[in-house]
Design a protein around this motif. Structure first.
Motif, short mmCIF file in Angstrom:
data_model
loop_
_atom_site.label_atom_id
_atom_site.label_comp_id
_atom_site.label_asym_id
_atom_site.label_seq_id
_atom_site.Cartn_x
_atom_site.Cartn_y
_atom_site.Cartn_z
N ILE A 119 1.46 8.91 3.32
CA ILE A 119 1.81 10.21 3.88
C ILE A 119 1.61 10.22 5.40
O ILE A 119 2.45 10.70 6.15
N ILE A 120 0.47 9.69 5.84
CA ILE A 120 0.16 9.66 7.27
C ILE A 120 1.26 8.94 8.04
O ILE A 120 1.72 9.40 9.09
N ARG A 121 1.71 7.83 7.48
CA ARG A 121 2.68 6.99 8.21
C ARG A 121 4.10 7.55 8.18
O ARG A 121 4.96 7.08 8.92
N THR A 122 4.36 8.56 7.34
CA THR A 122 5.67 9.22 7.45
C THR A 122 5.80 9.92 8.80
O THR A 122 6.90 10.17 9.29
N VAL A 123 4.64 10.22 9.42
CA VAL A 123 4.64 10.83 10.76
C VAL A 123 4.41 9.76 11.82
O VAL A 123 5.18 9.63 12.76
N THR A 124 3.35 8.97 11.68
CA THR A 124 2.96 8.05 12.77
C THR A 124 3.86 6.83 12.89
O THR A 124 3.93 6.23 13.95
N ALA A 125 4.53 6.45 11.79
CA ALA A 125 5.39 5.26 11.86
C ALA A 125 6.86 5.61 11.70
O ALA A 125 7.69 4.73 11.50
N HIS A 126 7.20 6.90 11.81
CA HIS A 126 8.60 7.31 11.64
C HIS A 126 9.43 6.85 12.84
O HIS A 126 8.97 6.93 13.98
N PRO A 127 10.65 6.34 12.59
CA PRO A 127 11.48 5.85 13.72
C PRO A 127 11.80 6.91 14.76
O PRO A 127 12.10 6.60 15.91
N ASP A 128 11.73 8.18 14.36
CA ASP A 128 12.00 9.27 15.30
C ASP A 128 10.73 9.89 15.86
O ASP A 128 10.75 11.01 16.36
N ASN A 129 9.62 9.14 15.81
CA ASN A 129 8.36 9.76 16.26
C ASN A 129 8.36 10.09 17.75
O ASN A 129 7.55 10.88 18.21
#
Length: 349
Positions: A119-129
């Motif tokens: 879940i955390i990485r859907t934000v921190t590792a998202h290509p559009d971060n």
């Protein structure tokens, strides 16, 4: 549901609509009030985003109630109750407005490993971060301008086809009154090979909204990790506290690595991302980010770096409501005690 800027420059989200449900600190009472409102929302048009947000609030309360029962009476909930809480938690993560990080906070607190990091990485590792580093309204305007330019340059036949697709989607939208279902329609046409001009704007507004991660007073001390909880404790007049989504996500990711014994390389990598994130934030938020880095650096036993970030934070925001002030006061008190004990030893000799 898109975020707007208020007159004082702070980000305003639909979280504010639910403040009245948080009357005091009785989690059980708030839990019941949230459930009552959720039932009423089912009869209101276009309430799906609010229902998702309220469901998120409900499952957080459910988790806290389970946690409190375990701590006060030692009673372990039945597997059915635990499974229901986990199911509700997971269903609440489908929303992409950063309320998912509230769920990740509970998972981190509860020791849920794989699901938490995912879940955390859907934000921190998202290509559009990188979007999280920009002014939201400005980015929407830029995307809308590009959409208009593209539509103007389409051939007349393509314009007719696209207008027909839009008419179909709008008619569906009027029936279901659910923006998430409408997004699915856009995605379906994209998979079929159609190029939809406004798809990017619509998805950006409804799925990639700029939402700070917000916690209410009734939730904070029970589930927030220590560096985030301190930001709330420093000013008791606050009814809620909000964190920049990318920054807060990185804090959770670092603490996840710390708790689960990851390699030093992984922790340092998250710290570097946090530093880059902080450098792109406005002053007050930057100060809060530096406080997070101070805490994480101290866990790394990098005390020299921690002290530098601490001083930098206080220089940016030299007020008592900055956690850096609390840290510095704590250090001074320790030094005073050490100094007075040393003087006592000298005289006793």
């Amino acid at each position: 549901m898109a975020a707007n800027k208020s007159s004082n420059g702070t980000t305003v989200t639909s979280v504010h609509s639910f403040l009245n449900l948080y009357n005091g600190h009785s989690i059980a009472n708030i839990y019941l009030r949230c459930k009552e409102v959720l039932e009423k929302l089912t009869s209101i048009s276009y309430s799906q985003p609010y229902m998702k947000l309220l469901l998120n609030c409900i499952v957080i309360k459910q988790y806290i109630l389970i946690k409190n029962a375990k701590e006060t009476s030692g009673r372990i909930e039945s597997s059915d109750t635990q499974n229901e809480y986990l199911r509700n938690m997971k269903s609440s993560v489908t929303d992409r407005t950063h309320t998912s990080l509230r769920i990740a906070t509970c998972f981190l607190d509860d020791g849920v490993k794989e699901e938490c990091l995912k879940i955390i990485r859907t934000v921190t590792a998202h290509p559009d971060n990188h979007l999280f580093m920009q002014n939201y309204s400005q980015h929407v305007k830029q995307t809308l301008n590009r959409t208009n330019e593209r539509f103007q340059n389409l051939s007349p036949i393509c314009k007719i086809d696209e207008i027909e697709i839009y008419s179909r989607i709008i008619n569906q939208d009027l029936i279901f009154q659910d923006p998430y279902k409408t997004i699915e329609e856009f995605e379906h046409f994209k998979k079929e090979g159609y190029e939809i001009s406004g798809c990017g704007v619509f998805t950006l507004v409804w799925e990639r909204c700029w939402f700070d991660v917000t916690f209410m007073a009734a939730e904070t001390l029970l589930i927030l990790p220590k560096p985030a909880a301190l930001e709330f404790c420093i000013d008791h007049s606050q009814r809620k506290i909000s964190f920049h989504p990318f920054l807060y996500g990185l804090l959770l990711e670092f603490l996840w690595h710390e708790r689960n014994g990851s390699s030093n390389i992984e922790r340092k990598s998250v710290l570097e991302k946090m530093k880059i994130c902080v450098s792109k934030l406005p002053g007050e938020q930057q100060s809060r980010g530096l406080n997070f880095i101070t805490y994480c650096s101290s866990l790394q036993k990098e005390y020299g770096s921690a002290s530098r970030y601490l001083i930098h934070s206080f220089n940016l925001n030299p007020v008592k409501h900055n956690v850096a002030y609390l840290y510095i006061q704590y250090i001074i008190n320790i030094l005073r005690k050490f100094s007075s004990n040393r003087d006592y030893d000298m005289f006793s000799k």
